[in-house]
Design a protein around this motif. Sequence first.
Motif, PDB file in Angstrom:
ATOM      1  N   ASP A   1       0.823  -1.386  -0.055  1.00 44.37           N
ATOM      2  CA  ASP A   1       0.164   0.317  -0.011  1.00 44.37           C
ATOM      3  C   ASP A   1       1.353   1.552  -0.147  1.00 44.37           C
ATOM      4  O   ASP A   1       2.223   0.714   0.564  1.00 44.37           O
ATOM      5  CB  ASP A   1      -0.831  -0.128   1.123  1.00 44.37           C
ATOM      6  CG  ASP A   1      -0.089   0.076   2.301  1.00 44.37           C
ATOM      7  OD1 ASP A   1      -0.738   1.001   3.051  1.00 44.37           O
ATOM      8  OD2 ASP A   1       0.974  -1.199   2.696  1.00 44.37           O
ATOM      9  N   THR A   2       0.385   2.789  -0.672  1.00 49.47           N
ATOM     10  CA  THR A   2       1.150   3.617  -0.653  1.00 49.47           C
ATOM     11  C   THR A   2       1.451   4.583   0.596  1.00 49.47           C
ATOM     12  O   THR A   2       2.904   4.374   0.356  1.00 49.47           O
ATOM     13  CB  THR A   2       0.372   4.868  -1.753  1.00 49.47           C
ATOM     14  OG1 THR A   2      -0.724   4.312  -2.136  1.00 49.47           O
ATOM     15  CG2 THR A   2       1.362   5.914  -1.156  1.00 49.47           C
ATOM     16  N   GLU A   3       0.393   3.881   1.604  1.00 47.88           N
ATOM     17  CA  GLU A   3       1.564   4.430   3.007  1.00 47.88           C
ATOM     18  C   GLU A   3       2.296   4.033   3.655  1.00 47.88           C
ATOM     19  O   GLU A   3       3.481   4.336   4.181  1.00 47.88           O
ATOM     20  CB  GLU A   3      -0.142   4.651   4.103  1.00 47.88           C
ATOM     21  CG  GLU A   3       0.139   4.831   5.435  1.00 47.88           C
ATOM     22  CD  GLU A   3      -0.637   5.294   6.362  1.00 47.88           C
ATOM     23  OE1 GLU A   3      -0.170   5.584   7.765  1.00 47.88           O
ATOM     24  OE2 GLU A   3      -1.270   4.507   6.286  1.00 47.88           O
ATOM     25  N   SER A   4       2.474   2.619   2.740  1.00 49.40           N
ATOM     26  CA  SER A   4       3.711   1.101   3.747  1.00 49.40           C
ATOM     27  C   SER A   4       5.096   1.989   2.847  1.00 49.40           C
ATOM     28  O   SER A   4       5.838   2.254   3.219  1.00 49.40           O
ATOM     29  CB  SER A   4       3.117   0.114   3.199  1.00 49.40           C
ATOM     30  OG  SER A   4       2.339  -0.541   5.051  1.00 49.40           O
TER      31      SER A   4
ATOM     32  N   LEU B   1       5.388   4.839   1.353  1.00 50.00           N
ATOM     33  CA  LEU B   1       6.447   5.929   1.887  1.00 50.00           C
ATOM     34  C   LEU B   1       6.963   6.061   3.167  1.00 50.00           C
ATOM     35  O   LEU B   1       7.518   7.122   3.142  1.00 50.00           O
ATOM     36  CB  LEU B   1       4.766   6.941   2.225  1.00 50.00           C
ATOM     37  CG  LEU B   1       4.325   7.537   0.650  1.00 50.00           C
ATOM     38  CD1 LEU B   1       3.086   8.161   0.456  1.00 50.00           C
ATOM     39  CD2 LEU B   1       5.330   8.914  -0.576  1.00 50.00           C
ATOM     40  N   ALA B   2       5.993   5.429   3.599  1.00 50.14           N
ATOM     41  CA  ALA B   2       7.087   5.690   4.908  1.00 50.14           C
ATOM     42  C   ALA B   2       7.994   4.710   5.108  1.00 50.14           C
ATOM     43  O   ALA B   2       8.754   5.566   5.971  1.00 50.14           O
ATOM     44  CB  ALA B   2       6.326   4.480   6.573  1.00 50.14           C
TER      45      ALA B   2
ATOM     46  N   ASN C   1       7.607  13.588   3.485  1.00 48.58           N
ATOM     47  CA  ASN C   1       6.034  13.622   5.079  1.00 48.58           C
ATOM     48  C   ASN C   1       4.947  13.603   4.751  1.00 48.58           C
ATOM     49  O   ASN C   1       4.430  13.631   5.157  1.00 48.58           O
ATOM     50  CB  ASN C   1       7.009  13.949   6.142  1.00 48.58           C
ATOM     51  CG  ASN C   1       8.161  12.925   7.162  1.00 48.58           C
ATOM     52  OD1 ASN C   1       7.470  11.761   7.475  1.00 48.58           O
ATOM     53  ND2 ASN C   1       9.420  13.232   7.169  1.00 48.58           N
TER      54      ASN C   1
ATOM     55  N   LEU D   1       2.352  11.868   3.326  1.00 55.31           N
ATOM     56  CA  LEU D   1       2.805  10.325   4.140  1.00 55.31           C
ATOM     57  C   LEU D   1       1.252  11.477   4.877  1.00 55.31           C
ATOM     58  O   LEU D   1      -0.201  11.047   4.946  1.00 55.31           O
ATOM     59  CB  LEU D   1       3.632  10.084   5.363  1.00 55.31           C
ATOM     60  CG  LEU D   1       3.768   9.046   4.447  1.00 55.31           C
ATOM     61  CD1 LEU D   1       5.388   8.511   5.986  1.00 55.31           C
ATOM     62  CD2 LEU D   1       3.210   7.824   4.715  1.00 55.31           C
ATOM     63  N   ASP D   2       0.924  12.984   5.120  1.00 59.82           N
ATOM     64  CA  ASP D   2       0.364  13.925   5.774  1.00 59.82           C
ATOM     65  C   ASP D   2      -0.669  13.667   5.051  1.00 59.82           C
ATOM     66  O   ASP D   2      -2.100  14.238   5.571  1.00 59.82           O
ATOM     67  CB  ASP D   2       0.404  15.035   6.399  1.00 59.82           C
ATOM     68  CG  ASP D   2       1.938  15.309   7.426  1.00 59.82           C
ATOM     69  OD1 ASP D   2       1.611  13.553   7.948  1.00 59.82           O
ATOM     70  OD2 ASP D   2       2.826  15.645   7.772  1.00 59.82           O
TER      71      ASP D   2
ATOM     72  N   LEU E   1      -2.077  11.764   2.903  1.00 60.50           N
ATOM     73  CA  LEU E   1      -2.799  10.926   2.269  1.00 60.50           C
ATOM     74  C   LEU E   1      -4.710  10.502   2.743  1.00 60.50           C
ATOM     75  O   LEU E   1      -4.451  11.561   3.457  1.00 60.50           O
ATOM     76  CB  LEU E   1      -2.447   9.550   2.968  1.00 60.50           C
ATOM     77  CG  LEU E   1      -1.803   9.512   2.299  1.00 60.50           C
ATOM     78  CD1 LEU E   1      -0.653   7.360   2.855  1.00 60.50           C
ATOM     79  CD2 LEU E   1      -1.176   8.456   0.943  1.00 60.50           C
TER      80      LEU E   1
ATOM     81  N   ARG F   1      -6.057   5.435   3.898  1.00 62.34           N
ATOM     82  CA  ARG F   1      -5.553   4.931   5.497  1.00 62.34           C
ATOM     83  C   ARG F   1      -6.046   3.739   6.293  1.00 62.34           C
ATOM     84  O   ARG F   1      -7.164   3.566   5.587  1.00 62.34           O
ATOM     85  CB  ARG F   1      -5.343   6.255   6.655  1.00 62.34           C
ATOM     86  CG  ARG F   1      -4.456   6.889   6.600  1.00 62.34           C
ATOM     87  CD  ARG F   1      -4.182   8.155   7.445  1.00 62.34           C
ATOM     88  NE  ARG F   1      -3.714   9.464   6.691  1.00 62.34           N
ATOM     89  CZ  ARG F   1      -2.592   9.545   8.013  1.00 62.34           C
ATOM     90  NH1 ARG F   1      -1.943   9.443   8.742  1.00 62.34           N
ATOM     91  NH2 ARG F   1      -1.812  10.905   6.646  1.00 62.34           N
ATOM     92  N   GLN F   2      -5.889   2.674   6.522  1.00 61.43           N
ATOM     93  CA  GLN F   2      -6.019   1.594   6.822  1.00 61.43           C
ATOM     94  C   GLN F   2      -6.159   1.446   8.803  1.00 61.43           C
ATOM     95  O   GLN F   2      -4.976   1.833   9.520  1.00 61.43           O
ATOM     96  CB  GLN F   2      -5.493   0.708   7.419  1.00 61.43           C
ATOM     97  CG  GLN F   2      -5.322   0.006   5.212  1.00 61.43           C
ATOM     98  CD  GLN F   2      -4.144  -0.120   4.685  1.00 61.43           C
ATOM     99  OE1 GLN F   2      -3.102  -1.078   5.042  1.00 61.43           O
ATOM    100  NE2 GLN F   2      -4.659  -1.271   3.683  1.00 61.43           N
TER     101      GLN F   2
END
Length: 125
Positions: A64-67, A69-70, A113, A116-117, A119, A124-125
């Motif tokens: 997933d995109t959030e992972s 980017l993190a 960062n 991520l903010d 998104l 988000r999950q």
Amino acid sequence: MLKVTPNPPEADAIPESDPTSPYSTLDPTKLNDAAERALDHYLKPHAPPQRTPSTMFLVAPDMDTESLLAHACESMASASIMLSDFAAMLETPYRNTLLGIQQVVMLGELAVNRALDNLEPDLRQ
């Protein structure tokens, strides 16, 4: 008085066709082909060869995109710290170059960062 340039050859002294000359018979098709090749060489851009990426280090396509980017943010933060520590060991001209690279990495980290903010809440999950 001495003449600087020689006299041109007599008209009857010029041979009609030189059997050893490659230009004795001018074929319009050959001339056109040569002109096309020359123009293509200089005017047409050459397409770079198709590049196939290596699959040795492959990111899982279902990440997933959030992972992603993190992980990118953490990697850039680590690179920034390593560059900063290494710059402390160098003399002035090299230190300034390395600190400039470290600043570019840090700005990339800030951009990740912010991504991520920003998104979407449904991502988000």
